[in-house]
Design a protein around this motif. Structure first.
Motif, PDB file in Angstrom:
ATOM      1  N   ARG A 165       0.835  -1.201   0.000  1.00  0.00           N
ATOM      2  CA  ARG A 165       0.000   0.000   0.000  1.00  0.00           C
ATOM      3  C   ARG A 165       0.871   1.253   0.000  1.00  0.00           C
ATOM      4  O   ARG A 165       1.883   1.322   0.692  1.00  0.00           O
ATOM      5  N   LEU A 166       0.470   2.244  -0.812  1.00  0.00           N
ATOM      6  CA  LEU A 166       1.085   3.567  -0.798  1.00  0.00           C
ATOM      7  C   LEU A 166      -0.045   4.569  -0.610  1.00  0.00           C
ATOM      8  O   LEU A 166      -0.956   4.638  -1.437  1.00  0.00           O
ATOM      9  N   ASP A 171       1.676  10.121   2.550  1.00  0.00           N
ATOM     10  CA  ASP A 171       1.593  10.003   4.001  1.00  0.00           C
ATOM     11  C   ASP A 171       2.700   9.041   4.433  1.00  0.00           C
ATOM     12  O   ASP A 171       2.495   7.829   4.527  1.00  0.00           O
ATOM     13  N   THR A 172       3.875   9.590   4.673  1.00  0.00           N
ATOM     14  CA  THR A 172       5.025   8.742   4.956  1.00  0.00           C
ATOM     15  C   THR A 172       4.986   8.128   6.357  1.00  0.00           C
ATOM     16  O   THR A 172       5.723   7.184   6.634  1.00  0.00           O
ATOM     17  N   ALA A 173       4.125   8.652   7.205  1.00  0.00           N
ATOM     18  CA  ALA A 173       3.961   8.027   8.522  1.00  0.00           C
ATOM     19  C   ALA A 173       3.224   6.698   8.373  1.00  0.00           C
ATOM     20  O   ALA A 173       3.549   5.710   9.044  1.00  0.00           O
ATOM     21  N   ALA A 174       2.233   6.675   7.485  1.00  0.00           N
ATOM     22  CA  ALA A 174       1.449   5.455   7.262  1.00  0.00           C
ATOM     23  C   ALA A 174       2.159   4.494   6.318  1.00  0.00           C
ATOM     24  O   ALA A 174       2.131   3.274   6.516  1.00  0.00           O
ATOM     25  N   THR A 175       2.792   5.056   5.281  1.00  0.00           N
ATOM     26  CA  THR A 175       3.461   4.216   4.274  1.00  0.00           C
ATOM     27  C   THR A 175       4.805   4.847   3.915  1.00  0.00           C
ATOM     28  O   THR A 175       4.901   5.626   2.970  1.00  0.00           O
ATOM     29  N   PRO A 176       5.867   4.543   4.639  1.00  0.00           N
ATOM     30  CA  PRO A 176       7.180   5.164   4.400  1.00  0.00           C
ATOM     31  C   PRO A 176       7.705   4.853   3.003  1.00  0.00           C
ATOM     32  O   PRO A 176       7.703   3.695   2.568  1.00  0.00           O
ATOM     33  N   LEU A 177       8.164   5.876   2.320  1.00  0.00           N
ATOM     34  CA  LEU A 177       8.720   5.666   0.988  1.00  0.00           C
ATOM     35  C   LEU A 177       9.975   4.805   1.039  1.00  0.00           C
ATOM     36  O   LEU A 177      10.259   4.049   0.098  1.00  0.00           O
ATOM     37  N   ARG A 178      10.737   4.906   2.098  1.00  0.00           N
ATOM     38  CA  ARG A 178      11.989   4.152   2.199  1.00  0.00           C
ATOM     39  C   ARG A 178      11.743   2.641   2.233  1.00  0.00           C
ATOM     40  O   ARG A 178      12.684   1.853   2.060  1.00  0.00           O
ATOM     41  N   ALA A 179      10.503   2.231   2.427  1.00  0.00           N
ATOM     42  CA  ALA A 179      10.184   0.807   2.435  1.00  0.00           C
ATOM     43  C   ALA A 179      10.133   0.212   1.027  1.00  0.00           C
ATOM     44  O   ALA A 179      10.083  -1.011   0.873  1.00  0.00           O
ATOM     45  N   ALA A 192       2.986  -0.615  -6.435  1.00  0.00           N
ATOM     46  CA  ALA A 192       2.172  -0.483  -5.231  1.00  0.00           C
ATOM     47  C   ALA A 192       0.754  -0.117  -5.626  1.00  0.00           C
ATOM     48  O   ALA A 192       0.494   0.345  -6.744  1.00  0.00           O
ATOM     49  N   LEU A 193      -0.161  -0.317  -4.702  1.00  0.00           N
ATOM     50  CA  LEU A 193      -1.538   0.119  -4.886  1.00  0.00           C
ATOM     51  C   LEU A 193      -1.708   1.455  -4.173  1.00  0.00           C
ATOM     52  O   LEU A 193      -1.497   1.557  -2.963  1.00  0.00           O
TER      53      LEU A 193
END
Length: 223
Positions: A9-10, A33-41, A48-49
């Motif tokens: 999920r993104l 929303d990098t708190a919910a879905t960090p880009l670094r992941a 991604a969806l």
């Protein structure tokens, strides 16, 4: 990269989905929303969806955490990774259109987002094809892309001109190489009733600016 695999999920920040719903295809890193879905992941080129903050799915995107344009829309329907079938479908539509517009096989077959293929340029020079990839999302599909081009066009050679500085923005290496058959140093093409010789290996970008075809015809009419 096809099949029923579940995509990560993104998620967009609140109120950042309007552009996407209006038809825009790029997502910027400050909209996530990098708190919910960090880009670094995400690894560069991963799919991604994409979700709005409300939980509404928006489509499948390719992700590059290193780029300001961190996600690019691939398909707006569906929730599984895309691959060879996706490329075949988009390129077949593009090929059908070009064959209706041009009497000879000298044209830009794929023009990035305009053909639903973000980061991909494919120029056709008769029996030869020159490809330029500008995004990590398309780079990871390279093997499938070559297979589809061979299937659809049966070219004598395919040259990758992945040596444009735009690849720096995606932190992609720059290189040029033949990935199928052979591509000569000079190729003859026809345009507006005139024959030209182009250098696919050493010319600027992919060797020729097909998008200037109309302008060159107009100049010839005035000359």
């Amino acid at each position: 990269m096809s099949g029923a695999m579940e995509l990560p999920r993104l998620q967009l920040r609140r109120n950042e989905d309007r552009r996407i719903r209006q038809g825009h295809n790029w997502v910027y890193s400050n909209e996530i929303d990098t708190a919910a879905t960090p880009l670094r992941a995400f690894t560069p080129g991963a799919q991604a969806l994409l979700f709005a903050a409300s939980g509404r799915p928006l489509g499948v995107v390719s992700v590059n955490p290193h780029s300001l344009i961190c996600a690019r829309m691939l398909v707006r329907e569906g929730n599984t990774a895309v691959g060879e079938a996706f490329l075949r479908g988009r390129l077949r539509v593009a090929l059908t259109l070009r064959e209706q517009l041009f009497s000879e096989p000298f044209y830009r077959l794929a023009y990035g987002d305009s053909d639903g293929l973000p980061g991909l340029i494919v120029d056709r020079y008769g029996e030869y094809v020159v490809v330029q990839i500008a995004t990590a999302g398309m780079e990871v599909l390279l093997e499938a892309l070559v297979a589809v081009l061979v299937e659809l066009l049966a070219p004598a050679g395919i040259l990758l001109r992945n040596d444009a500085s735009i690849r720096d923005m995606e932190q992609l290496p720059m290189y040029a190489r033949v990935v199928h058959g052979e591509v000569p140093e000079l190729i003859e093409l026809g345009e507006n009733g005139v024959r030209f010789w182009v250098s696919p290996h050493g010319g600027q970008k992919t060797g020729w600016f097909f998008d200037h075809r109309t302008g060159r015809r107009r100049v010839a009419e005035l000359a």
